[in-house]
Design an enzyme around this catalytic site. Structure first.
Site, PDB file in Angstrom:
ATOM      1  N   HIS A 254       0.836  -1.203   0.000  1.00 40.28           N
ATOM      2  CA  HIS A 254       0.000   0.000   0.000  1.00 40.28           C
ATOM      3  C   HIS A 254       0.876   1.261   0.000  1.00 40.28           C
ATOM      4  O   HIS A 254       0.708   2.153  -0.835  1.00 40.28           O
ATOM      5  CB  HIS A 254      -0.904  -0.040   1.240  1.00 40.28           C
ATOM      6  CG  HIS A 254      -1.859   1.106   1.348  1.00 40.28           C
ATOM      7  ND1 HIS A 254      -3.157   1.039   0.900  1.00 40.28           N
ATOM      8  CD2 HIS A 254      -1.722   2.354   1.865  1.00 40.28           C
ATOM      9  CE1 HIS A 254      -3.774   2.195   1.126  1.00 40.28           C
ATOM     10  NE2 HIS A 254      -2.917   3.017   1.716  1.00 40.28           N
ATOM     11  N   GLU A 255       1.824   1.319   0.913  1.00 33.97           N
ATOM     12  CA  GLU A 255       2.665   2.514   1.025  1.00 33.97           C
ATOM     13  C   GLU A 255       3.585   2.667  -0.182  1.00 33.97           C
ATOM     14  O   GLU A 255       3.949   3.784  -0.555  1.00 33.97           O
ATOM     15  CB  GLU A 255       3.476   2.493   2.325  1.00 33.97           C
ATOM     16  CG  GLU A 255       2.639   2.458   3.612  1.00 33.97           C
ATOM     17  CD  GLU A 255       1.578   3.551   3.703  1.00 33.97           C
ATOM     18  OE1 GLU A 255       1.773   4.626   3.102  1.00 33.97           O
ATOM     19  OE2 GLU A 255       0.545   3.318   4.354  1.00 33.97           O
ATOM     20  N   HIS A 258       1.715   4.748  -2.647  1.00 32.49           N
ATOM     21  CA  HIS A 258       1.848   6.179  -2.316  1.00 32.49           C
ATOM     22  C   HIS A 258       3.237   6.691  -2.697  1.00 32.49           C
ATOM     23  O   HIS A 258       3.388   7.772  -3.255  1.00 32.49           O
ATOM     24  CB  HIS A 258       1.657   6.384  -0.806  1.00 32.49           C
ATOM     25  CG  HIS A 258       0.228   6.356  -0.346  1.00 32.49           C
ATOM     26  ND1 HIS A 258      -0.746   7.156  -0.887  1.00 32.49           N
ATOM     27  CD2 HIS A 258      -0.393   5.629   0.627  1.00 32.49           C
ATOM     28  CE1 HIS A 258      -1.908   6.942  -0.272  1.00 32.49           C
ATOM     29  NE2 HIS A 258      -1.718   6.001   0.651  1.00 32.49           N
ATOM     30  N   GLU A 284      -4.641   8.131  -2.754  1.00 36.69           N
ATOM     31  CA  GLU A 284      -5.143   6.841  -2.299  1.00 36.69           C
ATOM     32  C   GLU A 284      -5.379   5.909  -3.495  1.00 36.69           C
ATOM     33  O   GLU A 284      -5.270   4.679  -3.356  1.00 36.69           O
ATOM     34  CB  GLU A 284      -6.430   7.040  -1.498  1.00 36.69           C
ATOM     35  CG  GLU A 284      -6.871   5.842  -0.691  1.00 36.69           C
ATOM     36  CD  GLU A 284      -5.971   5.541   0.512  1.00 36.69           C
ATOM     37  OE1 GLU A 284      -5.100   6.373   0.845  1.00 36.69           O
ATOM     38  OE2 GLU A 284      -6.143   4.459   1.110  1.00 36.69           O
TER      39      GLU A 284
END
Lengths: 486, 486
Positions: A254-255, A258, A284
């Protein structure tokens, strides 16, 4: 432009000091760090609200500007409007009330103590409404929309209501069908412990596989995973649970989404207003494109299975078909941050309805628990009565006065599905490519259409240019149907 | 005072960003970090040189001030004088020349290439002389003294020359006697490798033993050990060598001395001019009080021996008498940073003579190697001809334009010996106490006489108040004689 560049450089120091605070800072440093960051923020605010800026912006309007410079000007005008809209006393009062409410919330939540929380929350709401009213005057939109605009520029609650309203018509039924299908499947859960060194090696390998540039960033640890720092030096974090490697694995993925958005911003635009990330929803959409669209696809999960065996040893749970099922379970739970991608929007829709009514003055602080219980029963069939801890007190957002933030999570999920639909149009064999270990079509498309565009366009323009249409929740619906019901 | 507090807070961010740069920052972040730090420095410089400060300082002179406020004013006046003494172009030109010289020096030193280094060095020297001349005008002292004053406020080269001249009369002969005595001793060297995890646990234990407050600081790793951060959050580092645990051990002890000085500064004075550390020499006197006076004392080394066995297993080298000899060897070597406490001052005296003559214009850049060879032969009996790498090119200080810094190392060693002489007067059984594991008399004395005094007094006043006399190198002489010849 010189002012923007200077603020970009000062913000670098604020970012690094914030990352240090979350990852390394000893407890005794907290007070001095808060004062130091507040000093810098005050200084940056003063530089952002200098009266001379108004004249400079007016003069720039009359200049002959190329398209990029005009986009810079658009962002500068927005920034100046927002920076000057609020009186300093209101910013300070809200900051103090939010700090107190959020700080005391930690213990109050643990104690399931809504009564103790309510007075603090009421004060934060009162000041947030005042903030919304002031921003509403400045921006010429409704009070709630003025707060929403702070996180998702250009987005309006009518548009959110349209999209969420459409989803409400089909999502609960779709979740029921998925859960019915999954009820007949057997899933063997992975059995820990999973050595932390092995977990560390695994997540580092995955971040590298996903293209994180360790020459311009780091992967560290913190209580709550985040992606911070600056585009030139992106700091992302993860956390490790000895008995559940999937926490570190999927939070790192997930990160990394980003982080690649930040690392992929155009170097030539660094320090320019157009060089910044576009919105919370678009940010997001990158993390969810990585975590949900790419990493939980059949092809990617099948590639992951042998890596789990490599790092943790063989066990029945890592048999590819089982691992696939384990990583795509849909469960109606009370906690937003633990939700799968199918039920997650329900958590967000509930919060949107409540915070919209709160800011509009149509609901009062004391009405939140009842509205929460009704919404959770309605959307996910869960009884949350009396459970404030895992009910309306579970998130820090409202305690911290961040009204208008929640919709961005689901906007991100919808955008991510829309990006992947577009990628599949240009790369029809995408799933075969991913299964074969070639994620380049995903990275190339995101780089060309999102990362390299930074804040060159408004969000609606960006969405239209990237995917050929406006925000359309049907892509998310088709994604869920394809992944979970076909 | 408000301005001082603001600068203290901004400096916090500069410190943390600098620590991060040395410990964590990936290479790709270097350029952006340099620009961000330069932006903040420029901003702090502007705030430190505001013309209104001159009027405020004049007005404050006429006010009724208590003694502490008057000391604050003294420090503010000094700070304003130094901040305004140099034209911005000179600061920038010297910064650029020093950066280039120091950067290229790294490879030139490795290549033993004096000829390539000389032109860069000449330019740094030229600009340093100009800097010295300007500061000389502002401070009303000689050019070299003006540079020295930047590191050791109030110290003059005449005083340094007096002290170093006295030492020159007895130190080389004393070293010869020590080496003669040690020549007859057998020393078994510790045999590695020493597991890094065990080394980490050892140095953490030692830092705790020495009173480092981990609630208000951290111990990390970096290429060159340092102590940085802010008093509220002190960041010290060490480095590990698998085959020589003493590198990590003694560098940690050294940095813990620096760190306790910072952690021991009065909380009520934080952000006030009098709340800052006094001088480089006084700072070094704390690290050397810990590393040399305390940690290489017989009692402390005897306590260390069983801890080495605990962490690394028993071996003949850790037999207490042998370990004591191994940790107190005196060797005449070419490298300053590797020198023991007896020969170290020779390295500094040589550098002081040369840099004093360079800044005064009595020596030119091209004359340095010959002066170096002569001094090393004279002081330590070493032939350094043709060896620039481990000769006059071994340190980064001159390449970086830091003339006037070197004396502080030996001033620190002399002060440290003077503090321990004073501690022994109030605690006659000090060595027995240390041997028994009670270091409190050392910490209590340093806290009461040095740490808690911060910049309340000028350095000569501080020395007089703490030890009852002015700087006196006889304490260092007696210390060496007692430790090495008795």
């Amino acid at each position: 432009m010189a002012r923007s560049r200077s603020l970009h450089r000062l913000n670098h120091l604020a970012q690094i000091a914030s990352v240090d605070r979350e990852t390394l800072m000893p407890p005794g440093g907290a007070e001095a760090r808060a004062l130091a960051l507040a000093e810098l923020e005050q200084l940056m605010h003063a530089r952002s609200t200098d009266l001379v800026i108004a004249d400079q912006l007016k003069a720039a309007e009359q200049e002959t500007l190329d398209d990029e410079a005009r986009a810079d000007l658009r962002e500068m005008q927005r920034g100046y409007l927002l920076a000057t809209a609020l009186p300093a006393e209101l910013v300070e009062a809200k900051g103090l009330a939010a700090s107190r409410c959020e700080y005391e919330w930690r213990a109050q939540r643990q104690a399931n103590d809504w009564a103790a929380y309510l007075p603090n929350f009421r004060e934060v709401l009162r000041l947030s409404r005042e903030e919304a009213a002031r921003l509403s005057d400045a921006l010429g939109v409704s009070p709630y929309d003025a707060l929403l605009d702070g996180f998702e520029p250009g987005m309006r609650s009518a548009e959110v209501a349209r999209v969420f309203g459409a989803m409400r018509a089909w999502l609960p039924a779709l979740i029921a069908r998925i859960r019915e299908k999954q009820a007949s499947e057997t899933v063997i859960e992975p059995v820990g412990p999973f050595a932390l060194d092995a977990q560390r090696a695994l997540v580092r390998e995955i971040a590298e596989t996903l293209g994180f540039d360790f020459e311009r960033g780091r992967l560290d640890e913190s209580t709550h995973p985040f992606s911070g720092g600056v585009p030139e030096d992106v700091r992302m974090t993860t956390r490790f649970r000895e008995h559940d490697f999937s926490v570190a694995l999927f939070s790192t993925i997930h990160e990394t989404g980003h982080s690649r958005y930040e690392q992929g911003s155009p170097r030539a635009w660094l320090g320019r207003p157009i060089g910044s990330w576009r919105s919370m929803g678009i940010h997001e959409s990158q993390s969810l494109a990585f975590e949900m669209q790419l990493a939980r696809s059949r092809g990617f999960l099948e590639r992951l299975a042998p890596r789990l065996v490599h790092y943790f040893g063989a066990q029945p749970a890592f048999e590819p078909e089982n691992w696939l099922r384990a990583a795509t379970r849909v469960v109606a739970g009370k906690i937003r941050v633990d939700a799968d991608e199918a039920t997650y929007p329900c958590h967000v829709m509930l919060r949107f309805d409540i915070e919209h009514a709160l800011v509009a003055g149509e609901m009062q602080a004391e009405d939140v628990p009842a509205a929460w219980d009704e919404g959770m029963c309605d959307l996910l069939g869960l009884d949350t009565r009396g459970d404030y801890r895992d009910g309306c007190m579970q998130d820090p957002h409202w305690a911290g006065g961040a009204f208008g933030y929640f919709p961005c999570y689901t906007l991100g999920a919808l955008y991510a599905a829309q990006w992947f639909a577009a990628i599949r149009r240009t790369t029809p064999d995408l799933d075969a490519r991913i299964a074969a270990g070639d994620d380049a079509p995903v990275f190339d498309w995101l780089s060309a259409n999102i990362w390299s565009q930074a804040s060159r366009w408004t969000t609606p323009e960006l969405v239209q240019r990237a995917s050929g249409e406006a925000l359309n929740p049907e892509h998310f619906r088709r994604h869920l149907e394809t992944r979970y019901l076909s």
